[in-house]
Structure formats: C-alpha cells, structure tokens
Design an enzyme around this catalytic site. Structure first.
Site, PDB file in Angstrom:
ATOM      1  N   ILE A   1     -22.816 -50.235  -2.136  1.00 52.32           N
ATOM      2  CA  ILE A   1     -21.994 -50.449  -0.944  1.00 52.32           C
ATOM      3  C   ILE A   1     -21.901 -49.156  -0.142  1.00 52.32           C
ATOM      4  CG2 ILE A   1     -19.635 -50.971  -0.184  1.00 52.32           C
ATOM      5  CD1 ILE A   1     -19.322 -52.648  -2.759  1.00 52.32           C
TER       6      ILE A   1
ATOM      7  N   ASP B   1     -21.829 -58.337   6.593  1.00 48.81           N
ATOM      8  CA  ASP B   1     -22.387 -58.698   7.904  1.00 48.81           C
ATOM      9  C   ASP B   1     -22.535 -60.217   8.017  1.00 48.81           C
ATOM     10  OD1 ASP B   1     -24.540 -55.894   7.421  1.00 48.81           O
ATOM     11  OD2 ASP B   1     -22.680 -55.963   8.582  1.00 48.81           O
TER      12      ASP B   1
ATOM     13  N   HIS C   1     -28.076 -52.234   7.574  1.00 52.34           N
ATOM     14  CA  HIS C   1     -26.617 -52.331   7.557  1.00 52.34           C
ATOM     15  C   HIS C   1     -25.999 -51.207   8.384  1.00 52.34           C
ATOM     16  CE1 HIS C   1     -22.696 -53.511   6.189  1.00 52.34           C
ATOM     17  NE2 HIS C   1     -22.479 -52.338   5.635  1.00 52.34           N
TER      18      HIS C   1
END
Lengths: 342, 332
Positions: free
Chosen positions: A137, A170, A197
């Site tokens: 992440i 997203d 991302h």
C-alpha cells in the site's frame, strides 16, 4: 442445549468449516491505515493469526484489537528485532508502512522516505516468508512495487504472481462516484481501473462501466469524472488539511483486497481483482494494473484491457511516460542497494 | 458480526445515525464500521474539528450509506435533525494511572451539551453514550433531558457492549470455544469493580473453579486499563470499542426495525436492583429503544457477593452525574 449441539453438528456437516485459515501480517499496523485495517482483518473468517508489526505503538494496538470477539489470534511485534517472528509462517503480508502526503505533495514526494522503508521490509519478507503473497500500500506504489520486486529477485525468491500493489481504492472510488451519478447502489456498480496508482497513471475505463454512464453525459463531464477519480486521493489530503491522507477508505479497500487474496488461497476461485503487478500486458511497461484472475498460487491470468474509447486511449498514451519513469525510479533505487539509504 | 449478518430485517427502513465525536480515536473506526453497515442509510458525522476530512475519506467507500459532515456547535442541529440513533463517543480518553472517573470533569460538560442539543433537535432518537465515565454520563444525559421535558428512559443507553465482547473473548480463549458461540452477560456498570460478568450464566455453560472465577472476573474488569497501559499515553481502547459500539448500534437499529429477540447488555434506567436508579443488565431492544429490562437471573455466591460489594461505588458514580446535571441546570 443437547438439541443445540445436535443442530450444530448437523450444520457443520452440511456447511463444513474451512479446513485451513491463514496467517496474515500487517507491517505498519499502528499507523493511520494500519489500525483500522487491523480491526477489519481481525473480523475476517479466513485469518487464524494476525501479526501486527510496527516500529512503535504495536503493543497497544494489539492489546486493543485482541479484545474483539472474533477468531483470529492477534500478536503485536515491535521493532526490527521482532520482524522475523512477525513474518514467520505468513501467507499474506500487507504493507501500509510509511508516511502519508500533506497538502501540496504528490505521492512521488514520499519516495525518499517510503522507498527505504519498503526495501527494508521486502528484505525481511525475502528472508522470513519468501512464499508469502505481498500486498503493498505504501506510496508511491508505482515505484515501491518495483523496489520490492528487485529486492525479492536479488534474494532469489521473487514470484511475480504473488506481488501486488494495492489499487483497490481507485476501483472503490470509481464505483462510489459512478453510483452517485447513475443513482445506483455502489455495490452493483463495476468499472475497471487500470494503469498505476498516482494521478494521471490511474486510468478508469469509464466506457466499460456497468451500469453504463448515461448517454446524456457530455465529454466534459466524463473527463471531469475521470479527473475526479484520479485526484480523489488528493481530495482527501486537502480535506484533512495536514492531518493525513485517506485512512478509513484505504483500510476498507485493502481489507477487500486481502479478502480476495484469502478467498483465492482457499481455493474459492475464480477470484477477479485489479492490482498493480509485474506484467506484459502493455509493451514497454514492466508493471501495470490490469483485471486479474487470482487462484491458489496467486495471479493466474492477466486479462486484456478490452475496448477503450478515444478519451481513454488518449489518457493512456499520455500517462505511459510518467508510469515508466516511476517504475525506473524504483528499480534504480533498489539496484543501488542498502548503502544508498543513509 | 459474522453471525449477526444472517439476520435480515423484515422492513428496510431509512435510518439516520448521528455520530458525535466522529473525528476522535473511537469515532473514526466506528464511522467506518457504520459506513459499512447495511442497516444505516445516512451517517451524519459531528465533531469540533477534523470531521470534514473524515467524511471526505469515508465518502469514497462504495457502500450506499450517505455521509455528511458537521463541524462545531453551530452545525450540531443539522447533524441531529431527523436522527433515529445518536451515538456519542466524544470526549477525552484515559491516560495510564487514571480511572474512568478521573475523566469526569472534562467529559461531563461535553456530554451535557451534546445531549441538550439532541433533546432539542431529535427528541425521538435513541441516544447511546460511550463517553466515560458511563456510570455518570448516562445519569447526566437523563437529568438533562428531564429538565427539558423530553426524557424517555427507553431511549437513553450507556454502551457496555465492550465488556461483553471482552468477556466473550476471554472465556472462549480460556475454554477453547468458538467465539461466535459464546455469550457472557455482564451487569452492573462500566468501571472497574462495577463491571460484573455473570460467568455462571455463560452460554454454552462453562465451569470455573473459585480461583478461576475471581481471576477471570478481574481480567474482564481490568481489560480497559490493560489497554490504556499498553498504549502508554496514546489513548484507550479505540478499535475494539468501535467494534463493540457498532455491534450495539446494529442491534439497536434491528430493534427499531421490528426484528424480534434482539438482546444486548446495556446501562439503562432500571429497577432491577433496589435503590440503584441505573443499572446494566440484558435488555430487549425494540421499535422504541429499550422494550424490556430483563432481570438478573440466578447469581451464584461469588456473583452475589461481588454485586453487593460494588453497589456503593456504582451509586456514588451515578449520584455524581445526577448532581452535576442538577447543578448545571440551576446555573443555566
């Protein structure tokens, strides 16, 4: 009570309990994302053991979470000396560790701090749970996933089918925003989000949304929706005015991705997801987020992107250079080795 | 939560939940769980600072719950208007060495102001109070609403579900049981010795030696303090509190929707123990809040003695809340 026991025995025969549950580690468990993520994972029926690791505050977080009346056994691990024990035997390692953006920052501005953190953690994964699925992440994901891949590769343990950059947020955002527009329940909306991302590397394929966007939407409106999805992270950073970036929605999305991974590991396939992975989907881009099928061993198939419209094609071309640049930045950082961090 | 998701409400009512203190350590994860809850239609988040960011964050989760944000006392009315359920975690948490009562001076005023606003803007709502010390803040809430002429004892609830969650966890771990099968009633109040788990009434039935009973009771009573110590100044239980409060909120919404047999332990106005005006026991939740306050059932000798010995502390903490509210009333 005897009747209840009989009923329970019959029920467990008809609905056999899962034979295997998994050990999952959260690296960065005491942070803004890590804490709510740990809470959600503690509620997962697929997890038998939850390792919560961080460089500070994990004893408190683990004590707190351990009181929740769900089956997963929680242990807190504090500091690098305890990282090996945190990782031993893990099937899935989720990494939210690092610093979040402040207003005015891009995800790339986090690179200097977060790159080193991800490298260190990837080295530990390579040493202590080399076959684990790794879900990253920590931003900038476009670079931190290549960093992790290089580290795992050099240790001789890279399995590209088991290394993921988490882009689920997203997708979640796109589903939420489209649901608002079409007046649907967001859980009934599906829309692919591919690419990377960060900013323009996030590519929602609005032309493939189900239900479809209203024909009455103008090109400007569709563009504005695409930009809103791309900038949604920044929207939250601004709204939090220095207090952080998305934490709760990120925890929600990461828990959803973890659930997909664990279901796939359980053999409850096929499981379809999106994630940023090592990929040959797009020539010239070694990493890309595409629709995937997950199975027991990790990524089983990377699906083609399907038909895209002119706006999406244009954006796709426009973002390739930035995505490639971020990938290279990560690869070069990892190639420099540990000395570069000091 | 997993077992409960199999309950389906026969009616799908629109339900607005107001969360006061949504930007705090409990408020944020609780807001997330409520945003994920299928019985919530609208989630109105209130705090004195920071709530716009929390709302923006949560609004990106793809669930149908509509999230709105309200900052500061001028916006409190908008947050509360039309609410079916108001959940209040607002206030400061303990630091190591503090009792819940040490929070009284700061949190009493916070709770009173919020409850006054609720009494004015959503007098029909069920109020669920998490803010410590619960043994005092619930009486403060009741007295405040009485002074406004809108008090309904069915609708003022002190949240003690974390004690139940902890008891279930510890007993299941001790006896190797599946946690979702274990239910331990916890009565009394929500501080130290006023927390009384009725281990003799656990389902499925478990046996403890006298020594084990004492140790398990103390473990449940001190669990909150254990977390405060472990967090070393960074706060008290937040994630497990959010989990327990979300469970209580869901039960309350199920009750409001007419689902039968929804029982939870909660700290409410009560006649179950003579001369103790508020007491936690199992309650049946229904379309108007608390439908019935259940009795204590059979207590064994250990529990009977523990009950008697904690009553003076509980009564004193209740009275402290009552006195605060009555004096504040006079001042206003």
């Amino acid at each position: 009570m005897a009747a209840l026991n009989r009923i329970q025995k019959i029920a467990s025969h008809l609905d056999p309990p899962k034979l295997f549950k998994f050990k999952v580690a959260v690296l960065g468990a005491a942070g803004g994302i890590g804490q709510p993520l740990s809470m959600l994972l503690k509620m997962s029926p697929y997890i038998s053991e939850l390792s919560l690791y961080d460089v500070a505050n994990t004893p408190g977080v683990a004590a707190d979470v351990s009181h929740m009346s769900t089956a997963a056994r929680v242990k807190g691990y504090l500091g690098p000396d305890q990282l090996p024990a945190a990782l031993a035997g893990c099937h899935l390692v989720i990494i939210p560790a690092g610093v979040p953006r402040k207003p005015g920052m891009t995800r790339d501005d986090l690179f200097n701090i977060n790159a080193g953190i991800v490298r260190t953690l990837a080295e530990a994964v390579a040493a202590h749970c080399p076959t684990a699925w790794v879900a990253i992440i920590s931003n900038p994901v476009n670079s931190t996933v290549p960093i992790a891949a290089e580290v795992l590769q050099r240790a001789g343990v890279l399995n590209p089918a088991r290394l993921f950059g988490v882009t689920t947020l997203d997708v979640v955002r796109a589903e939420a925003f489209i649901a608002e527009i079409v007046g649907a329940d967001p859980r009934d909306v599906s829309v692919p989000v591919v690419g990377g991302h960060a900013g323009i590397t996030i590519l929602p394929l609005l032309s493939q949304a189900r239900p479809a966007l209203p024909a009455s939407m103008t090109a400007e409106q569709r563009k504005a929706l695409m930009v809103r999805i791309q900038d949604a992270g920044t929207e939250v950073v601004q709204a939090k005015a220095g207090a952080g970036s998305a934490t709760l929605s990120m925890a929600y999305a990461a828990a959803r991705f973890a659930d997909s991974c664990l279901r796939a590991m359980s053999g409850e396939g096929p499981v379809n997801e999106y994630a940023y992975v090592r990929s040959s989907a797009v020539p010239g881009l070694p990493y890309f987020s595409s629709p995937l099928r997950l199975g027991r061993g990790g990524v089983e198939e990377i699906f083609p992107l399907g038909a895209v419209d002119a706006m999406e094609q244009e954006n796709f071309e426009a973002m390739k250079a930035e995505l490639l640049g971020s990938i290279k930045k990560g690869e070069e950082f990892a190639a420099r080795g540990p000395a570069a961090a000091k | 939560m997993v077992a409960r998701s199999s309950r389906r409400s026969l009616r799908c009512e629109a339900r607005k939940v107001a969360l006061l203190g949504a930007g705090g350590g409990i408020g944020q994860p609780l807001a997330l769980l409520l945003k994920m809850n299928k019985f919530v239609t609208e989630l109105a988040l209130y705090d004195i600072v920071g709530v716009a960011g929390v709302a923006a964050d949560l609004s990106h989760c793809n669930t149908p719950v509509k999230v709105t944000a309200f900052t500061g006392p001028e916006e409190l009315a908008g947050c509360l208007s039309g609410a079916d359920l108001v959940v209040i975690p607002a206030g400061v948490p303990r630091k190591p060495g503090m009792t819940r009562d040490d929070l009284f001076n700061t949190n009493a005023g916070i709770v009173q102001a919020l409850v006054q606003a609720a009494g004015k803007n959503c007098p029909q709502a069920v109020l669920e109070i998490i803010t410590n010390p619960v043994n005092s803040t619930v009486p403060i809430a009741a007295e405040t609403l009485k002074a406004m002429g809108v008090y309904d004892p069915k609708k003022v609830i002190g949240v003690t579900s974390l004690d139940v969650v902890r008891a279930n966890t510890f007993v299941a771990e001790a006896r190797g049981l599946d946690m979702k099968d274990v239910d331990v009633p916890v009565i009394g109040g929500h501080a130290g010795a006023t927390i009384l788990p009725l281990l003799s009434q656990t389902t499925p039935a478990v046996t403890f030696t006298e020594a084990e009973k004492k140790a398990m009771t103390e473990k449940i009573q001190n669990a909150g303090t254990v977390v405060v110590e472990a967090k070393a100044g960074k706060g008290s239980a937040t994630l497990s509190m959010a989990y327990a409060a979300a469970r209580m909120a869901e039960s309350t919404l199920l009750g409001l929707n007419g689902e039968p047999n929804i029982y939870e332990c909660a700290f409410v106005q009560s006649e179950v123990v003579a001369d103790v005006p508020y007491f936690a026991s199992k309650v049946l939740l229904g379309p108007h809040g608390v439908a019935k306050v259940m009795g204590l059932g059979e207590l064994d000798a250990f529990e009977t003695a523990a009950l008697q010995s904690m009553l003076p502390q509980l009564k004193a903490e209740i009275q402290k809340g009552v006195d605060f509210a009555k004096n504040a009333k006079v001042a206003a």
